[in-house]
Scaffold this active site. Structure first.
Site, short mmCIF file in Angstrom:
data_model
loop_
_atom_site.label_atom_id
_atom_site.label_comp_id
_atom_site.label_asym_id
_atom_site.label_seq_id
_atom_site.Cartn_x
_atom_site.Cartn_y
_atom_site.Cartn_z
CG HIS A 140 -0.64 0.45 2.77
ND1 HIS A 140 -0.07 -1.11 2.87
CD2 HIS A 140 0.27 0.75 3.41
CE1 HIS A 140 0.76 -0.87 4.14
NE2 HIS A 140 0.65 0.55 4.67
CB CYS B 252 10.95 7.67 30.07
SG CYS B 252 11.92 6.84 30.08
#
Length: 655
Positions: A65, A175
C-alpha cells in the site's frame, strides 16, 4: 468499501512470482481503470513503502500500500496466487494480495481502507470465501461487503465468533531517558492486558530507538494507549483511533485503569486525528493537546532533555577522562589537528577533551531543537536548532536554549494554524515553515529576549560560584529531595537538567551541584537493597528479589531501581528515600565534592573531587533512608503477622 474495487480490479489467477511483479500486475489494472495516471511513478511509491517494512501478514496475506500523487481516487485491487508470493510474513508466502492506492495527502482515506481491510482479514470466513470464489465480480462484491462470505448459518456463527474476539490495543511508551520507565510501563501494560484477556502490542520508544508497530497491527487495533513523558513519534499512524494519552508513570502504576478507559472510549466511538507533522487536528481527541498547560510544558521540556542526555553523557565522560589522564590544564592544550603525538598520554588526553568539547557544543542547540520538536514535530527542528545556536552566540547558555526551543515550537504551531491553499501544503513543512520560523526566532533571540536571558544566565552562574556554607547545604537538600521524590520521573529530571546546564560552562559551584545530584540519585535503590538485606521479613518475596538487583542499579546510578518498592508502598518508601537523598545532597555540598561527568555510579569515583567524602555522603544518606523505611514498615499493623505479609505474592515490576 463500496467504490474501491470492481471486477476489473480483481485477478483470481495472479501469475506473478515476486511481490514487485504482483504489484505491477495489479497496478496495470488500476491504470486501465483510470485510477492511476503514471504506472512507473506509482510503482516507485509502492516500492518505497515496501522498503520501510514488509507488508506480509500471517495467514497468507500481502497488503502492499502507499499514498501517491499518481493516484486519482482511493482504490483497492485484489489478486489470488496459486503458488504464493513472498511478502515478508513469518509464516510464509501470501496467496491473497491486496494492493491499496490512495491519493497523496489522503491520509484518512488510506488509513480507513487499511483499517477496514485489516479487520475483515481477521475473519477466517472472509479469507476462506476469497480463496474459494471463482467469479471476479463476486470476489469484488465480497470485498466491498455486499455479499456474505458464508451461508446464513455460517454467517451467524462468524458473528458469534467475532463477538468473542478479544479487544485489541496498541500502545506506545516513552520516558525522557528511554531506559527504565519506558520498558517498565510496557511490561505493566502487557501484564494487565493478559489479565483482562486483551491483545496488546507495545512500541517502546526508548534510548536505543524504536521498532515501529506493524501498520496492519495498528489498523486492526480497537484503541490506542500512549504512556509517555516525551512526544510520541509519528502520531499520524494512529489517526482514526480512540487514544488514551497519559504519562509514563500511569502506565506503570495503573495499567488496568488505562485499558478500561481505552474500552470506554472505543465504545463511545471517540477518535483522534493527527496530521503528518504530528499536529492534533481534533474530532474528539483526548490527548495532551487538551491537557493542562503545565503538563504539556513538562512534556516539551522533557523531550528536549531526553535527546540532550546522550550528548551530555558522551561529551561529559570524555572530558572527565581527559582530566583524569592529563590534568585540568589539558583544557588549554592546542588543537590536536595541529599537533598530535601518538606516544604521549597528554596528546590522547587532549584528543578526548576536544572530542568531548565538540559534543558539548551541541548541548544547547539539541535541547532547543528537540523542545521545539516536542511541541510541533519535524517542521520545528530547524528554528529550534537555530535558536539554540544563537543562544550560544549571545552567551545565553542553557536558559537561552530553553527559551529558544519554546519560542520555536510556539512560532511553528502558530504558522501551522494558518490555512493555506492545497498546492502549498507540500512545501510548508520543508520550506515555508522552517524559513519563516527561523527568521522569527532569530529576530527574537538576537534583538528582543537574548540579552535579558544572557544576564540571567550570568547571574545564575555567579550565584553557583558564590555558593558556600549554609546556602550550599540548603541547595544540596533541595536537589536531594527532587532527585528522590519520583526516582527518574519529571522532578528528578528537572534537578538533573539543572546540574547538566552548569556543565556547559563549568565552574566550581556547578561541579559541586553535579556531584550532589549524582550522589542523591544513588540513594533510593541502594537504600531499598540494604533494607531488604537487613530486614527481609518486612518485604515480599518479589521485593527481596528486586532488592538484590537494586544493589547493581544503585551502584550504576539508576534511580528507577527503587520504583517497584515505591509503587507497592509509596507512603513509607518515598518519604524515607527523600530524607536520605536530602542528607546525601547536603553532605556532598558541605564536603565540597565535585564531579565533571554527567553521571553517577561507582565507575566515576576516580573523576570525583573529594571521593572519600563523596562516598561517605552516599553511605550516610543510604543509612538514613534504610533506617526510616525499616522503622515505618515495622510499624505497619498486619493481622497475619510480618512473615505471611512478606510471602504475599505481588505482581513483579521489572527494574
Amino acid at each position: 468499501m463500496s467504490e474501491l474495487i470492481t471486477a476489473e480490479l480483481v485477478d483470481l489467477e495472479l501469475s506473478a512470482e515476486t511481490k514487485s511483479a504482483a504489484a505491477r500486475y495489479l497496478a496495470e489494472r488500476m491504470v486501465t481503470a483510470g485510477r492511476v495516471t503514471d504506472l512507473d511513478g506509482f510503482l516507485a511509491d509502492v516500492a518505497a513503502r515496501e522498503a520501510q517494512m514488509p507488508t506480509g501478514l500471517d495467514g497468507g496475506i500481502g497488503i502492499p500500500h502507499c499514498r501517491s500523487e499518481h493516484v486519482t481516487e482511493p482504490t483497492l485491487a485484489f489478486g489470488r496466487s496459486a503458488r504464493g508470493i513472498d511478502f515478508g510474513a513469518a509464516d510464509g508466502p501470501a496467496d491473497l494480495v491486496f494492493l491499496i492506492a490512495a491519493p497523496a495527502g489522503a491520509d484518512d482515506d488510506h488509513l480507513t481502507i487499511l483499517s477496514s481491510l485489516a479487520r475483515r482479514l481477521m475473519d477466517p470466513g472472509f479469507t476462506g470465501a476469497l480463496r474459494a470464489e471463482g467469479d471476479p465480480s463476486a470476489a469484488a462484491a465480497l470485498i466491498r461487503g455486499e455479499e456474505a462470505p458464508a451461508p446464513a448459518e455460517a454467517a451467524a456463527e462468524a458473528q458469534d465468533a467475532s463477538a468473542d474476539e478479544p479487544f485489541r490495543i496498541v500502545a506506545v511508551t516513552s520516558c525522557p531517558t528511554g531506559i527504565a520507565h519506558t520498558y517498565m510501563a510496557a511490561e505493566s501494560l502487557e501484564a494487565a492486558a493478559r489479565a483482562e484477556g486483551v491483545v496488546i502490542s507495545v512500541e517502546t520508544q526508548g534510548s536505543a530507538g524504536f521498532q515501529r508497530l506493524d501498520p496492519s497491527v495498528v489498523a486492526a487495533a480497537d484503541a490506542v494507549i500512549w504512556a509517555h513523558d516525551v512526544e510520541v513519534r509519528e502520531k499520524a499512524r494512529f489517526s482514526g483511533k480512540p487514544v488514551v494519552d497519559t504519562g509514563v508513570k500511569a502506565g506503570i502504576n495503573r495499567p488496568a485503569e488505562l485499558i478500561a478507559e481505552a474500552r470506554r472510549k472505543a465504545e463511545r466511538g471517540e477518535t483522534s486525528r493527527f496530521s503528518d507533522d504530528g499536529a492534533d487536528t481534533g474530532t474528539g481527541a483526548s490527548g495532551r493537546s487538551s491537557a493542562h498547560f503545565g503538563v504539556r510544558l513538562r512534556t516539551y521540556l522533557m523531550s528536549g532533555v531526553s535527546y540532550m542526555v546522550p550528548f551530555v553523557a558522551a561529551g561529559g565522560l570524555l572530558i572527565a577522562l581527559s582530566f583524569a589522564i592529563g590534568g585540568y590544564e589539558i583544557a588549554s592544550a592546542p588543537s590536536v589537528a595541529e599537533h598530535f603525538a601518538w606516544g604521549e598520554a597528554n596528546s590522547w588526553a587532549a584528543l578526548l577533551n576536544q572530542i568531548g568539547g565538540a559534543a558539548f557544543g551541541f548541548l544547547v542547540p539539541v535541547l532547543a531543537g528537540y523542545i521545539a520538536y516536542g511541541m510541533a514535530d519535524r517542521p520545528a527542528l530547524v528554528p529550534g536548532f537555530v535558536g539554540g545556536a544563537i543562544a550560544l552566540t549571545i552567551n545565553a547558555g542553557f536558559l537561552g536554549g530553553l527559551v529558544a526551543g519554546l519560542l520555536a515550537g510556539a512560532v511553528v504551531m502558530a504558522i501551522q494554524r494558518v490555512k493555506v491553499h492545497p498546492t502549498l501544503r507540500g512545501i510548508m513543512p520543508v520550506l515555508v515553515i522552517p524559513l519563516l520560523a527561523s527568521i522569527t526566532v532569530g529576530f527574537l533571540m538576537f534583538v528582543v529576549v537574548g540579552k535579558p536571558i544572557a544576564s540571567l544566565q550570568k547571574a545564575l552562574t555567579d550565584g553557583l560560584n558564590g555558593l558556600s556554607g549554609s546556602n550550599a547545604v540548603i541547595l544540596g537538600v533541595v536537589l536531594g529531595l527532587m532527585m528522590c521524590f519520583d526516582m527518574g520521573g519529571p522532578l528528578n529530571k528537572v534537578a538533573y537538567a539543572f546540574a547538566v546546564g552548569g556543565l556547559a560552562d563549568p565552574t566550581d559551584g556547578s561541579l559541586k551541584v553535579m556531584a550532589a545530584v549524582m550522589a542523591a540519585g544513588m540513594v533510593p535503590p541502594l537504600a531499598m537493597a540494604l533494607a531488604t538485606t537487613v530486614r527481609g521479613r518486612l518485604f515480599t518475596r518479589t521485593e527481596r528479589e528486586n532488592g538484590r538487583a537494586a544493589w547493581v542499579l544503585g551502584a550504576s546510578f539508576i534511580s528507577e531501581g527503587a520504583i517497584p518498592f515505591a509503587a507497592a508502598d509509596p507512603l513509607r518508601v518515598i518519604p524515607s528515600v527523600m530524607a536520605g537523598g536530602a542528607v546525601t545532597g547536603a553532605l556532598s555540598m558541605a564536603f565540597g565534592a565535585t564531579l565533571r561527568a554527567p553521571h553517577g555510579g561507582v565507575f566515576v569515583v576516580p573523576l570525583i573531587g573529594q571521593p572519600f567524602l563523596y562516598l561517605l555522603a552516599i553511605a550516610a544518606g543510604t543509612a538514613v533512608a534504610t533506617a526510616l523505611v525499616v522503622v515505618l514498615k515495622g510499624l505497619r499493623r498486619s493481622p497475619e503477622g510480618a512473615a505471611p505479609v512478606a510471602d504475599e505474592p505481588k505482581v513483579p515490576v521489572a527494574a
